[in-house]
Write a protein that holds these residues in place. Structure first.
Motif, PDB file in Angstrom:
ATOM      1  N   THR A 131       0.842  -1.196   0.000  1.00 38.60           N
ATOM      2  CA  THR A 131       0.000   0.000   0.000  1.00 38.60           C
ATOM      3  C   THR A 131       0.872   1.238   0.000  1.00 38.60           C
ATOM      4  O   THR A 131       1.960   1.257   0.597  1.00 38.60           O
ATOM      5  CB  THR A 131      -0.935   0.022   1.221  1.00 38.60           C
ATOM      6  OG1 THR A 131      -0.143  -0.024   2.416  1.00 38.60           O
ATOM      7  CG2 THR A 131      -1.879  -1.168   1.212  1.00 38.60           C
ATOM      8  N   PHE A 132       0.384   2.303  -0.653  1.00 41.59           N
ATOM      9  CA  PHE A 132       1.112   3.571  -0.711  1.00 41.59           C
ATOM     10  C   PHE A 132       0.173   4.644  -1.238  1.00 41.59           C
ATOM     11  O   PHE A 132      -0.923   4.355  -1.735  1.00 41.59           O
ATOM     12  CB  PHE A 132       2.351   3.460  -1.607  1.00 41.59           C
ATOM     13  CG  PHE A 132       2.086   2.908  -2.981  1.00 41.59           C
ATOM     14  CD1 PHE A 132       1.759   3.749  -4.038  1.00 41.59           C
ATOM     15  CD2 PHE A 132       2.129   1.535  -3.221  1.00 41.59           C
ATOM     16  CE1 PHE A 132       1.491   3.244  -5.305  1.00 41.59           C
ATOM     17  CE2 PHE A 132       1.863   1.016  -4.486  1.00 41.59           C
ATOM     18  CZ  PHE A 132       1.545   1.876  -5.533  1.00 41.59           C
ATOM     19  N   ARG A 133       0.627   5.877  -1.127  1.00 39.41           N
ATOM     20  CA  ARG A 133      -0.138   7.010  -1.641  1.00 39.41           C
ATOM     21  C   ARG A 133       0.684   7.750  -2.688  1.00 39.41           C
ATOM     22  O   ARG A 133       1.896   7.906  -2.539  1.00 39.41           O
ATOM     23  CB  ARG A 133      -0.514   7.984  -0.524  1.00 39.41           C
ATOM     24  CG  ARG A 133      -1.577   7.457   0.432  1.00 39.41           C
ATOM     25  CD  ARG A 133      -1.903   8.493   1.500  1.00 39.41           C
ATOM     26  NE  ARG A 133      -2.441   9.718   0.928  1.00 39.41           N
ATOM     27  CZ  ARG A 133      -3.714   9.911   0.598  1.00 39.41           C
ATOM     28  NH1 ARG A 133      -4.594   8.935   0.788  1.00 39.41           N
ATOM     29  NH2 ARG A 133      -4.118  11.058   0.094  1.00 39.41           N
ATOM     30  N   VAL A 134       0.012   8.195  -3.721  1.00 36.13           N
ATOM     31  CA  VAL A 134       0.606   9.097  -4.705  1.00 36.13           C
ATOM     32  C   VAL A 134      -0.327  10.301  -4.793  1.00 36.13           C
ATOM     33  O   VAL A 134      -1.465  10.176  -5.279  1.00 36.13           O
ATOM     34  CB  VAL A 134       0.760   8.430  -6.084  1.00 36.13           C
ATOM     35  CG1 VAL A 134       1.296   9.432  -7.103  1.00 36.13           C
ATOM     36  CG2 VAL A 134       1.685   7.230  -5.988  1.00 36.13           C
ATOM     37  N   GLY A 135       0.131  11.435  -4.293  1.00 33.64           N
ATOM     38  CA  GLY A 135      -0.751  12.595  -4.194  1.00 33.64           C
ATOM     39  C   GLY A 135      -1.891  12.297  -3.247  1.00 33.64           C
ATOM     40  O   GLY A 135      -1.692  11.895  -2.104  1.00 33.64           O
ATOM     41  N   ASN A 136      -3.111  12.443  -3.737  1.00 35.96           N
ATOM     42  CA  ASN A 136      -4.280  12.170  -2.899  1.00 35.96           C
ATOM     43  C   ASN A 136      -4.940  10.834  -3.227  1.00 35.96           C
ATOM     44  O   ASN A 136      -6.081  10.583  -2.844  1.00 35.96           O
ATOM     45  CB  ASN A 136      -5.301  13.306  -3.043  1.00 35.96           C
ATOM     46  CG  ASN A 136      -5.821  13.423  -4.465  1.00 35.96           C
ATOM     47  OD1 ASN A 136      -5.301  12.771  -5.369  1.00 35.96           O
ATOM     48  ND2 ASN A 136      -6.832  14.268  -4.669  1.00 35.96           N
ATOM     49  N   VAL A 137      -4.196   9.954  -3.942  1.00 38.66           N
ATOM     50  CA  VAL A 137      -4.734   8.653  -4.320  1.00 38.66           C
ATOM     51  C   VAL A 137      -4.019   7.547  -3.539  1.00 38.66           C
ATOM     52  O   VAL A 137      -2.783   7.487  -3.513  1.00 38.66           O
ATOM     53  CB  VAL A 137      -4.583   8.400  -5.833  1.00 38.66           C
ATOM     54  CG1 VAL A 137      -5.176   7.042  -6.201  1.00 38.66           C
ATOM     55  CG2 VAL A 137      -5.243   9.509  -6.640  1.00 38.66           C
ATOM     56  N   SER A 138      -4.802   6.685  -2.925  1.00 41.07           N
ATOM     57  CA  SER A 138      -4.244   5.526  -2.224  1.00 41.07           C
ATOM     58  C   SER A 138      -4.321   4.307  -3.134  1.00 41.07           C
ATOM     59  O   SER A 138      -5.357   4.061  -3.766  1.00 41.07           O
ATOM     60  CB  SER A 138      -5.037   5.248  -0.943  1.00 41.07           C
ATOM     61  OG  SER A 138      -4.938   6.327  -0.050  1.00 41.07           O
ATOM     62  N   TYR A 139      -3.215   3.566  -3.173  1.00 42.26           N
ATOM     63  CA  TYR A 139      -3.138   2.359  -3.996  1.00 42.26           C
ATOM     64  C   TYR A 139      -2.937   1.142  -3.100  1.00 42.26           C
ATOM     65  O   TYR A 139      -2.240   1.226  -2.070  1.00 42.26           O
ATOM     66  CB  TYR A 139      -1.980   2.445  -4.989  1.00 42.26           C
ATOM     67  CG  TYR A 139      -2.186   3.472  -6.088  1.00 42.26           C
ATOM     68  CD1 TYR A 139      -2.744   3.111  -7.305  1.00 42.26           C
ATOM     69  CD2 TYR A 139      -1.823   4.804  -5.893  1.00 42.26           C
ATOM     70  CE1 TYR A 139      -2.932   4.049  -8.320  1.00 42.26           C
ATOM     71  CE2 TYR A 139      -2.009   5.753  -6.893  1.00 42.26           C
ATOM     72  CZ  TYR A 139      -2.570   5.360  -8.113  1.00 42.26           C
ATOM     73  OH  TYR A 139      -2.751   6.291  -9.105  1.00 42.26           O
ATOM     74  N   ASN A 140      -3.535   0.038  -3.520  1.00 42.50           N
ATOM     75  CA  ASN A 140      -3.378  -1.212  -2.779  1.00 42.50           C
ATOM     76  C   ASN A 140      -3.200  -2.364  -3.768  1.00 42.50           C
ATOM     77  O   ASN A 140      -3.943  -2.467  -4.750  1.00 42.50           O
ATOM     78  CB  ASN A 140      -4.598  -1.483  -1.899  1.00 42.50           C
ATOM     79  CG  ASN A 140      -4.459  -2.773  -1.123  1.00 42.50           C
ATOM     80  OD1 ASN A 140      -3.542  -2.934  -0.331  1.00 42.50           O
ATOM     81  ND2 ASN A 140      -5.358  -3.716  -1.356  1.00 42.50           N
ATOM     82  N   ARG A 141      -2.199  -3.206  -3.506  1.00 41.22           N
ATOM     83  CA  ARG A 141      -1.999  -4.433  -4.281  1.00 41.22           C
ATOM     84  C   ARG A 141      -2.056  -5.618  -3.326  1.00 41.22           C
ATOM     85  O   ARG A 141      -1.445  -5.586  -2.259  1.00 41.22           O
ATOM     86  CB  ARG A 141      -0.639  -4.440  -4.975  1.00 41.22           C
ATOM     87  CG  ARG A 141      -0.404  -3.336  -5.962  1.00 41.22           C
ATOM     88  CD  ARG A 141       1.002  -3.457  -6.558  1.00 41.22           C
ATOM     89  NE  ARG A 141       1.391  -2.255  -7.267  1.00 41.22           N
ATOM     90  CZ  ARG A 141       2.638  -1.811  -7.343  1.00 41.22           C
ATOM     91  NH1 ARG A 141       3.623  -2.476  -6.752  1.00 41.22           N
ATOM     92  NH2 ARG A 141       2.910  -0.715  -8.011  1.00 41.22           N
ATOM     93  N   GLU A 142      -2.752  -6.641  -3.728  1.00 36.28           N
ATOM     94  CA  GLU A 142      -2.772  -7.895  -2.989  1.00 36.28           C
ATOM     95  C   GLU A 142      -2.332  -9.013  -3.922  1.00 36.28           C
ATOM     96  O   GLU A 142      -2.759  -9.059  -5.080  1.00 36.28           O
ATOM     97  CB  GLU A 142      -4.174  -8.203  -2.447  1.00 36.28           C
ATOM     98  CG  GLU A 142      -4.631  -7.265  -1.349  1.00 36.28           C
ATOM     99  CD  GLU A 142      -5.966  -7.666  -0.761  1.00 36.28           C
ATOM    100  OE1 GLU A 142      -6.239  -7.284   0.392  1.00 36.28           O
ATOM    101  OE2 GLU A 142      -6.747  -8.354  -1.453  1.00 36.28           O
ATOM    102  N   VAL A 143      -1.491  -9.914  -3.414  1.00 38.73           N
ATOM    103  CA  VAL A 143      -0.996 -11.030  -4.214  1.00 38.73           C
ATOM    104  C   VAL A 143      -1.097 -12.303  -3.380  1.00 38.73           C
ATOM    105  O   VAL A 143      -0.727 -12.321  -2.201  1.00 38.73           O
ATOM    106  CB  VAL A 143       0.465 -10.821  -4.644  1.00 38.73           C
ATOM    107  CG1 VAL A 143       0.910 -11.944  -5.590  1.00 38.73           C
ATOM    108  CG2 VAL A 143       0.658  -9.470  -5.315  1.00 38.73           C
ATOM    109  N   PHE A 144      -1.596 -13.371  -3.997  1.00 39.53           N
ATOM    110  CA  PHE A 144      -1.594 -14.678  -3.340  1.00 39.53           C
ATOM    111  C   PHE A 144      -1.545 -15.760  -4.401  1.00 39.53           C
ATOM    112  O   PHE A 144      -1.846 -15.532  -5.582  1.00 39.53           O
ATOM    113  CB  PHE A 144      -2.807 -14.859  -2.415  1.00 39.53           C
ATOM    114  CG  PHE A 144      -4.147 -14.729  -3.086  1.00 39.53           C
ATOM    115  CD1 PHE A 144      -4.755 -15.816  -3.702  1.00 39.53           C
ATOM    116  CD2 PHE A 144      -4.817 -13.511  -3.087  1.00 39.53           C
ATOM    117  CE1 PHE A 144      -5.992 -15.699  -4.306  1.00 39.53           C
ATOM    118  CE2 PHE A 144      -6.060 -13.382  -3.697  1.00 39.53           C
ATOM    119  CZ  PHE A 144      -6.653 -14.478  -4.309  1.00 39.53           C
ATOM    120  N   THR A 145      -1.146 -16.952  -3.995  1.00 41.48           N
ATOM    121  CA  THR A 145      -1.242 -18.132  -4.853  1.00 41.48           C
ATOM    122  C   THR A 145      -2.262 -19.063  -4.226  1.00 41.48           C
ATOM    123  O   THR A 145      -2.109 -19.469  -3.074  1.00 41.48           O
ATOM    124  CB  THR A 145       0.115 -18.848  -4.998  1.00 41.48           C
ATOM    125  OG1 THR A 145       0.733 -18.948  -3.720  1.00 41.48           O
ATOM    126  CG2 THR A 145       1.030 -18.120  -5.949  1.00 41.48           C
TER     127      THR A 145
END
Length: 762
Positions: A131-145
């Motif tokens: 998870t991280f923010r760029v400007g006022n946008v929050s991003y989320n990545r989830e990875v699983f097998t």
């Protein structure tokens, strides 16, 4: 289930592979770097190995065997070793090696400046999030097998609509072993190829993007996504080891989930994983959460500076269970030297199966941690080794049964690996591996399994019925062999490795013969064969004490060239076997203690797996302070930033050995009794454990405080009497009944099948 102490999280992306985080479903694995702009998931599939099966048995082995034996008997060590190099070594000398599958790359548009970064492996859901923010946008990545759906899944979301633009592609690095990386349709690409060598393994990897809002198209060999709100990437892989048409198999896997949305895939994955992971709970010093707020790399650094972090010990234990579930599931191959995670085309030691301890250590925690089904891939490999091992036994040694040396590979190759006298000419691999079948029975009491496993154990023992030679003292000895991977010194200063009857050999054979004899009694079969093994067991060399008060490593009390050697093979009888014990054989136990002290004083434990073995040995000697001291050393000196064990380089066996060692301090069951808190040090004076399996078919829940058992619950598979050993306990109260010890610290409790008995100590 309550959350375990601590977590595995970081406040920055991985700078290299040793900082990336592992995911896996037994067959398909990934290392997630968590890079913001250019993400990489390095991929493995457990059957991507160089080359196909071969017969490497040296055709001149049997004709030179008797000469080698005579040279050893005459003390002509160098001559014996030189002849062994020529006549016993495999032709060619090396087995096949494991290879990476490739990498999934994601190039993100924008995302140059970011804040509020967090990268985490959730051990309770087996999901890696970034998870991280760029400007006022929050991003989320989830990875699983996912194990149920046999694929890798990645989900990218943003807090602002249409804020995701990226390019997705596959690559395998600088290698010619890729045939195509091509467009499959507007939202998917496929990479195909085969590994090198004769009959190399063919493979395919398919990546498909599912885009919500935005645009998706495939240009060349890249999937381009523009202005999406959410993106799900599905990745499947297959090889010709299992499937004839690998592309069709990849497409079938993706097609099978076509009607499922991301949340459904995630739920199926989490439910499957938690059925295994949530069987066991462990808390150590439950009030110590003072360092949970720190990233894992900082916690490891503080530990290196001498700080105590009992929460990290619990996290390390749970991480070990996570790795077991991630790298060994039914229908997968067993755990290699690196689990399923390897990024090198020619990895250290080929990333295969080293069976003079390392593969066995990988499975030390599997039964006690209530993950018996994760043992199955090892059993399947052992069965395939019977076929190749019969040829090795017959053609090399003129023996019945089946045999293996100190390595094997995907093709169950049992001929000697390398031309390396300290290790190569050791015929004990199949015997040691077969003991895992016996251990599985001891934990499960599954007689149907035992009846099948007995045929394998019996055949492994049969090799030694023929292979053992009676020496001038009337002892049945292995010859030639080695004490893995150590070197001894003769009185004239000459160095030697090849020898007769190293201590470990006799301990392994004694354990195997005993397992077969007991199985014969349990199943009421094969009495004649059992009597044969009993007669031969009597003539095996006993474990002896040497000139320094140590357990003697060889039949002759040689000096060793490297006193701090990483292998401590002559203590096999202490752990994982049970012939050396402070309770049953205190004189030998004292000699084992001297052995460990001498090893450590000379720099022993310098590899991660060796340090992990030492933890288990100190626990078996009931020395909790020494066991904890070596856990600290394992975390301080032999643990990488992502918690992988550092040999160096990375080897996963130390993770599993360390996991087993933590439980060995809390409870032991190798002496036909349950021993509670046999090696608990002051710093772990209170804790709680639930779901631990014990030999005899028992399951344990227990809470302790100030080194005393507050309460314990035991569930038994069968009805009967169970012997419990509890120090500092004058009496046990069970169902309001006061039970007095039958001898100091030993209590006899009656249990009913599938019922839980609860007792307290006072």
């Amino acid at each position: 289930m309550e959350r375990s102490n601590g977590g595995v999280w970081y406040d920055k992306p991985a700078a290299n592979w040793n900082e990336a985080l592992p995911i896996g479903n037994g067959r398909l694995g990934g290392m997630v770097f968590g890079n913001v702009k250019n993400e990489r998931i390095q991929l493995n599939e457990d059957s991507v190995w160089y080359g196909g099966p071969r017969n490497r048995i040296n055709p001149d082995a049997q004709t030179n065997l008797q000469t080698i034996r005579q040279l050893l008997a005459n003390g002509q060590i160098k001559e014996a070793e030189e002849l062994a190099k020529l006549s016993l070594s495999g032709v060619p000398s090396c087995q096949r090696h494991y290879e990476p599958l490739g990498s999934l790359f994601i190039e993100n548009d924008g995302l140059d400046e970011y804040s509020d970064y967090r990268r985490e492996l959730d051990l309770h859901e087996a999901i890696i999030s970034t998870t991280f923010r760029v400007g006022n946008v929050s991003y989320n990545r989830e990875v699983f097998t996912t194990y149920p759906d046999q694929m890798l899944v990645m989900r990218v979301t943003a807090s602002k609509p249409q804020a995701i633009s990226m390019k997705v592609y596959l690559d395998r690095g600088n290698t010619r072993n890729v045939d195509e990386i091509i467009k499959r349709d507007a939202s998917s690409i496929v990479m195909t190829g085969e590994t090198g060598g004769k009959d190399g393994v063919g493979f395919a990897v398919l990546a498909k993007a599912i885009v919500e809002d935005g645009e998706c198209e495939t240009i060349g060999n890249r999937i381009r996504i523009k202005n999406a709100t959410n993106v799900t990437i599905l990745l499947s892989a297959a090889t010709t080891f299992r499937y004839e048409n690998v592309i069709a198999q990849c497409e079938n896997v993706i097609y099978n989930v076509a009607s499922m949305d991301y949340l459904t895939l995630k739920k199926r994955h989490v439910n499957d994983y938690q059925q295994l992971f949530h069987r066991v709970q462990l808390r150590l010093d439950e009030d110590d959460s003072s360092q949970n707020y720190l990233p894992m790399n900082e916690r490891l650094e503080r530990l290196s500076d001498g700080e105590v972090d009992t929460g990290l010990i619990a996290t390390y234990f749970h991480f070990g269970r996570y790795l077991m579930i991630a790298s060994s599931r039914p229908n997968s191959l067993p755990i290699t030297l690196q689990g399923i995670w390897n990024d090198l085309m020619l990895p250290p030691w080929d990333s295969k199966y080293t069976i003079n301890i390392n593969l066995q250590m990988n499975y030390w925690p599997v039964e006690v941690c209530n993950l018996a089904e994760c043992h199955l891939p090892l059993f399947e490999l052992i069965e395939r080794m019977r076929e190749t091992g019969r040829q090795t036994a017959k053609q090399m040694y003129g023996c019945r049964g089946f045999a293996a040396h100190h390595n094997t590979d995907i093709w169950a190759d049992t001929a000697p690996q390398d031309i390396y006298p300290p290790a190569s000419y050791w015929p004990m691999g199949a015997a040691w591996l077969s003991l895992h079948l016996w251990e599985h029975y001891l934990y499960t009491n599954d007689k149907e399994f035992l009846a099948k496993a007995y045929e394998t154990m019996k055949e492994a023992a049969l090799f030694f019925v023929d292979f053992l030679v009676e020496n001038k003292d009337g002892l049945l000895i292995t010859t030639p062999s080695v004490s893995p991977e150590n070197t001894y010194l003769l009185p004239n200063g000459e160095k030697g490795t090849l020898c007769e009857a190293p201590t470990m050999d006799s301990q392994i054979i004694r354990a195997l013969f005993t397992a077969c004899i007991k199985t014969s009694e349990i199943l009421d079969v094969d009495e004649e064969y059992s009597q044969l093994l009993i007669s031969k067991r009597r003539k095996l060399p006993e474990t002896k004490i040497g000139r320094y008060g140590q357990i003697q490593e060889w039949l002759v009390d040689y000096e060793e060239e490297e006193q701090g050697h990483r292998h401590i093979s002559h203590l096999f009888g202490l752990y994982p076997s049970n012939e050396i014990s402070p309770i049953m054989r205190p004189i030998l136990a004292k000699a084992a203690e001297v052995t460990l002290q001498r090893r450590l004083a000379a720099g022993g434990g310098h590899t991660g797996w060796s340090r992990a073995w030492i933890i288990n040995m100190w626990a078996r000697l009931h020395n909790g302070d020494k066991a904890l001291e070596n856990i600290q050393a394992l975390l301080q000196s032999s643990t990488l930033p992502n918690l992988f064990d550092n040999h160096p380089p990375f080897q996963i066996d130390g993770n599993f050995g360390g996991t087993a060692g933590i439980i060995e301090m809390i409870v032991q069951s190798h002496l036909n009794e349950i021993h509670l808190l046999p090696a608990i040090p002051e710093q772990l004076a209170k804790g709680y454990v639930k779901g631990i399996k014990l030999r005899g078919g028992f399951e344990l829940e227990m809470k302790w405080n100030h080194h005393r058992v507050e309460f314990a619950k035991i569930r038994a598979i069968n009805s009967g009497l169970v012997q419990i050993r509890i120090s500092s306990c004058e009496e046990v109260v069970m169902n309001k009944e006061v039970i007095l010890p039958i001898e100091p610290d030993v209590f006899l409790l009656e249990v009913e099948a599938n019922e839980v008995v609860t007792f307290v100590c006072r």
